[in-house]
Enzyme design. Structure first.
Site, PDB file in Angstrom:
ATOM      1  N   ARG A  39       3.931  19.242   7.106  1.00 10.39           N
ATOM      2  CA  ARG A  39       4.945  18.245   7.486  1.00 10.39           C
ATOM      3  C   ARG A  39       6.156  18.830   8.233  1.00 10.39           C
ATOM      4  O   ARG A  39       6.601  18.227   9.215  1.00 10.39           O
ATOM      5  CB  ARG A  39       5.412  17.431   6.275  1.00 10.39           C
ATOM      6  CG  ARG A  39       4.297  16.571   5.668  1.00 10.39           C
ATOM      7  CD  ARG A  39       4.834  15.595   4.618  1.00 10.39           C
ATOM      8  NE  ARG A  39       5.415  14.431   5.230  1.00 10.39           N
ATOM      9  CZ  ARG A  39       6.703  14.198   5.322  1.00 10.39           C
ATOM     10  NH1 ARG A  39       7.584  15.026   4.817  1.00 10.39           N
ATOM     11  NH2 ARG A  39       7.149  13.108   5.918  1.00 10.39           N
ATOM     12  N   TYR A  62       1.198  13.934   1.310  1.00 10.58           N
ATOM     13  CA  TYR A  62       0.868  14.589   2.585  1.00 10.58           C
ATOM     14  C   TYR A  62       1.134  16.095   2.547  1.00 10.58           C
ATOM     15  O   TYR A  62       1.515  16.697   3.537  1.00 10.58           O
ATOM     16  CB  TYR A  62       1.616  13.913   3.751  1.00 10.58           C
ATOM     17  CG  TYR A  62       1.429  12.416   3.730  1.00 10.58           C
ATOM     18  CD1 TYR A  62       0.186  11.864   4.030  1.00 10.58           C
ATOM     19  CD2 TYR A  62       2.459  11.560   3.350  1.00 10.58           C
ATOM     20  CE1 TYR A  62      -0.012  10.492   3.955  1.00 10.58           C
ATOM     21  CE2 TYR A  62       2.263  10.184   3.277  1.00 10.58           C
ATOM     22  CZ  TYR A  62       1.030   9.663   3.582  1.00 10.58           C
ATOM     23  OH  TYR A  62       0.820   8.319   3.513  1.00 10.58           O
ATOM     24  N   TYR A 105       6.114  16.890  11.645  1.00  6.19           N
ATOM     25  CA  TYR A 105       7.076  15.782  11.727  1.00  6.19           C
ATOM     26  C   TYR A 105       8.516  16.270  11.756  1.00  6.19           C
ATOM     27  O   TYR A 105       9.433  15.457  11.647  1.00  6.19           O
ATOM     28  CB  TYR A 105       6.932  14.857  10.507  1.00  6.19           C
ATOM     29  CG  TYR A 105       5.572  14.275  10.297  1.00  6.19           C
ATOM     30  CD1 TYR A 105       4.977  13.465  11.261  1.00  6.19           C
ATOM     31  CD2 TYR A 105       4.879  14.499   9.110  1.00  6.19           C
ATOM     32  CE1 TYR A 105       3.729  12.902  11.043  1.00  6.19           C
ATOM     33  CE2 TYR A 105       3.637  13.937   8.885  1.00  6.19           C
ATOM     34  CZ  TYR A 105       3.063  13.139   9.857  1.00  6.19           C
ATOM     35  OH  TYR A 105       1.850  12.581   9.637  1.00  6.19           O
ATOM     36  N   CYS A 127       0.097  32.901  11.785  1.00  7.37           N
ATOM     37  CA  CYS A 127       0.455  33.417  13.101  1.00  7.37           C
ATOM     38  C   CYS A 127       0.835  32.271  14.037  1.00  7.37           C
ATOM     39  O   CYS A 127       0.142  31.945  15.000  1.00  7.37           O
ATOM     40  CB  CYS A 127      -0.676  34.266  13.656  1.00  7.37           C
ATOM     41  SG  CYS A 127      -0.830  35.763  12.682  1.00  7.37           S
ATOM     42  N   GLU A 128       1.891  31.628  13.667  1.00 11.09           N
ATOM     43  CA  GLU A 128       2.571  30.559  14.401  1.00 11.09           C
ATOM     44  C   GLU A 128       4.005  30.651  13.875  1.00 11.09           C
ATOM     45  O   GLU A 128       4.237  31.266  12.836  1.00 11.09           O
ATOM     46  CB  GLU A 128       2.053  29.169  14.004  1.00 11.09           C
ATOM     47  CG  GLU A 128       0.596  28.921  14.195  1.00 11.09           C
ATOM     48  CD  GLU A 128       0.240  28.412  15.582  1.00 11.09           C
ATOM     49  OE1 GLU A 128       1.167  28.009  16.321  1.00 11.09           O
ATOM     50  OE2 GLU A 128      -0.947  28.425  15.906  1.00 11.09           O
ATOM     51  N   GLU A 151       0.834  -1.210   0.000  1.00 15.28           N
ATOM     52  CA  GLU A 151       0.000   0.000   0.000  1.00 15.28           C
ATOM     53  C   GLU A 151       0.864   1.254   0.000  1.00 15.28           C
ATOM     54  O   GLU A 151       0.873   2.018   0.966  1.00 15.28           O
ATOM     55  CB  GLU A 151      -0.857   0.021   1.269  1.00 15.28           C
ATOM     56  CG  GLU A 151      -1.712  -1.186   1.465  1.00 15.28           C
ATOM     57  CD  GLU A 151      -2.174  -1.321   2.912  1.00 15.28           C
ATOM     58  OE1 GLU A 151      -1.615  -0.650   3.814  1.00 15.28           O
ATOM     59  OE2 GLU A 151      -3.095  -2.090   3.143  1.00 15.28           O
ATOM     60  N   PRO A 152       1.607   1.476  -1.052  1.00 15.88           N
ATOM     61  CA  PRO A 152       2.492   2.644  -1.062  1.00 15.88           C
ATOM     62  C   PRO A 152       1.719   3.943  -1.276  1.00 15.88           C
ATOM     63  O   PRO A 152       0.804   4.000  -2.095  1.00 15.88           O
ATOM     64  CB  PRO A 152       3.397   2.373  -2.267  1.00 15.88           C
ATOM     65  CG  PRO A 152       2.548   1.558  -3.197  1.00 15.88           C
ATOM     66  CD  PRO A 152       1.665   0.714  -2.315  1.00 15.88           C
ATOM     67  N   GLY A 153       2.091   4.956  -0.526  1.00 20.13           N
ATOM     68  CA  GLY A 153       1.541   6.299  -0.746  1.00 20.13           C
ATOM     69  C   GLY A 153       2.676   7.198  -1.178  1.00 20.13           C
ATOM     70  O   GLY A 153       2.860   7.541  -2.341  1.00 20.13           O
TER      71      GLY A 153
END
Ligand SMILES: *Cc1c(COP(=O)(O)O)cnc(C)c1O
Length: 410
Positions: free
Chosen positions: A307, A365, A311, A337-338, A268-270
């Site tokens: 990401r 993603y 991550y 605003c982060e 099941e590669p993404g």
């Protein structure tokens, strides 16, 4: 992305032409690369009946699904909505594997009614499944082999306390449920995360699944999930697909012999299929010098590409507007605003206001994890195919943000 005569192109189309036509920010996907990745992975498994089920949570634009359907792929889905988009893209229900986690039984029932292939990852759900469908509907069982993939706990889903799968130690319990309700178990599944470096981890998990398979005599396939690592920067160690393909094929052939039947081998590669096919193009709004850093502030941020924040992922950034400029060090940041840093301390060719930066490896993603935080609009998506840049998702408008808000008379 290629550089020829001081001009960057994606799939043969000039990056600047894409921006001129579709504006930035925009996600751009190279269809040829997607197709090549699909076949490279499939061809790595020789002498076994391998089936790839594209994990569409990575990039779920219907055109990408249609493209992969044309190449012969199946689909791995984690929600009913993904499965419905898959059906709309032309996949047959039985080509779509439904691998949800923590969903209510209603959603499983709906998936059965739609005719999807069902993957069950919890004992209580398995019991309910047995009591409602008995032997009439086959199902696959997601096992947790408790192997650690890579070092990053965010993307390791096979460890002991993971919420995914039924522990391999609970096979005796699974067997009792299966026997009691006469459930037809047609597959065993594992997916241990997105950061597997080499064949060894896969093979350790595979071995555990082979042992478990001896307990189920109606299997039609084994599904080893995904975990193919892709290259984010120079020097990254990546999965050696040819090596992994050869070793897994060999071990799978052995297994089929001892099982007494040829089974299908599913993956099941993404990320592997779409990550390096995608570029996210953003435009520089400000160049700001502080006491220690030069920031390049762009017209995007964590709302479009999560990401790096979520991550701590590294995405290569290239200033496509100034290929021959002198190099300087920048932190590329978003407008949210982060502290939404997209890349720390990157050596880029000199960045000027209005320049276009290309963020690499954003096919997987990227858009699919985007949001409307700060009431920002989500960007457009473009698919480069046959030497043309096709718009495959319109940029959002203010009306889209308000579409589902119910305004009271206050
Ligand atoms: C996310 C996911 C995948 C795809 O993982 P990649 O790292 O993108 O290849 C495959 N299977 C399941 C069950 C998943 O949840």
């Amino acid at each position: 992305m290629e550089l020829n005569n001081a001009r960057y192109t994606i799939g043969g189309v000039s990056v600047h032409d894409i921006v001129r036509e579709h504006a930035a920010p925009v996600y751009v996907y190279d269809s040829e690369r997607i197709v090549a990745n699909y076949h490279q992975l499939k061809d790595a498994f020789k002498g076994v009946n391998v089936k790839l089920k594209y994990a569409c949570k990575a990039l779920s634009n219907i055109n990408v699904l249609k493209l992969l359907k044309t190449e012969g792929s199946g689909l791995d889905t984690v929600s009913i909505q993904e499965a419905r988009i898959g059906l709309k893209a032309g996949f047959e229900a039985k080509e779509i594997l439904f691998t949800p986690n923590s969903v209510g039984f209603d959603e499983i029932r709906e998936a059965v009614n739609m005719g999807l292939a069902i993957n069950i990852d919890e004992l209580g759900i398995l019991e309910q499944f047995g009591s409602e469908f008995g032997s009439s509907v086959p199902c696959c069982i997601r096992l947790n082999p408790h192997i650690m993939a890579g070092g990053n706990s965010h993307i390791s889903v096979g460890h002991i306390d993971s919420k995914f799968g039924i522990s391999i130690h609970q096979v005796p319990h699974i067997k009792r449920i299966v026997k009691n309700y006469g459930i037809h178990v047609n597959g065993l599944h594992m997916h241990t995360g997105s950061d597997i470096l080499d064949a060894d981890v896969f093979l350790r998990g595979a071995k555990l699944l082979y042992d478990a398979a001896a307990e189920f005599d109606e299997l039609e396939f084994m599904d080893f999930g995904s975990g193919f690592k892709v290259k984010y920067k120079e020097g990254d160690v990546t999965t050696d697909i040819e090596d992994i393909g050869q070793r897994i094929s060999a071990s799978f052939k052995e297994f089929c012999k001892s099982y007494g039947r040829e089974l299908e081998l599913w993956f099941e590669p993404g990320k592997y299929i779409v990550s390096d096919a995608g570029y996210f193009l953003v435009q520089v709004n400000v160049v700001k010098q502080t006491t220690s850093t030069v920031f390049a502030g762009v017209n995007s941020g964590q709302n479009h590409l999560l990401r790096p924040m979520m991550y701590d992922a590294y995405h290569k950034i290239t200033n496509v507007s100034n290929p021959n400029g002198p190099e300087r060090i920048y932190s590329v940041v978003g407008y949210i605003c982060e502290s939404d840093t997209l890349g720390y301390d990157r050596r880029l060719t000199e960045v000027r206001i209005g320049d276009i930066l290309a963020i690499s490896n954003t096919g997987a993603y990227g858009f699919s994890m985007s949001s409307n935080y700060n009431s920002r609009l989500r960007p457009a998506e473009v698919l480069v195919k046959d030497g043309k840049a096709h718009l495959i998702r319109k940029r959002e408008k203010l009306e889209d943000l308000l579409a589902n808000q119910v305004e009271l008379d206050i």
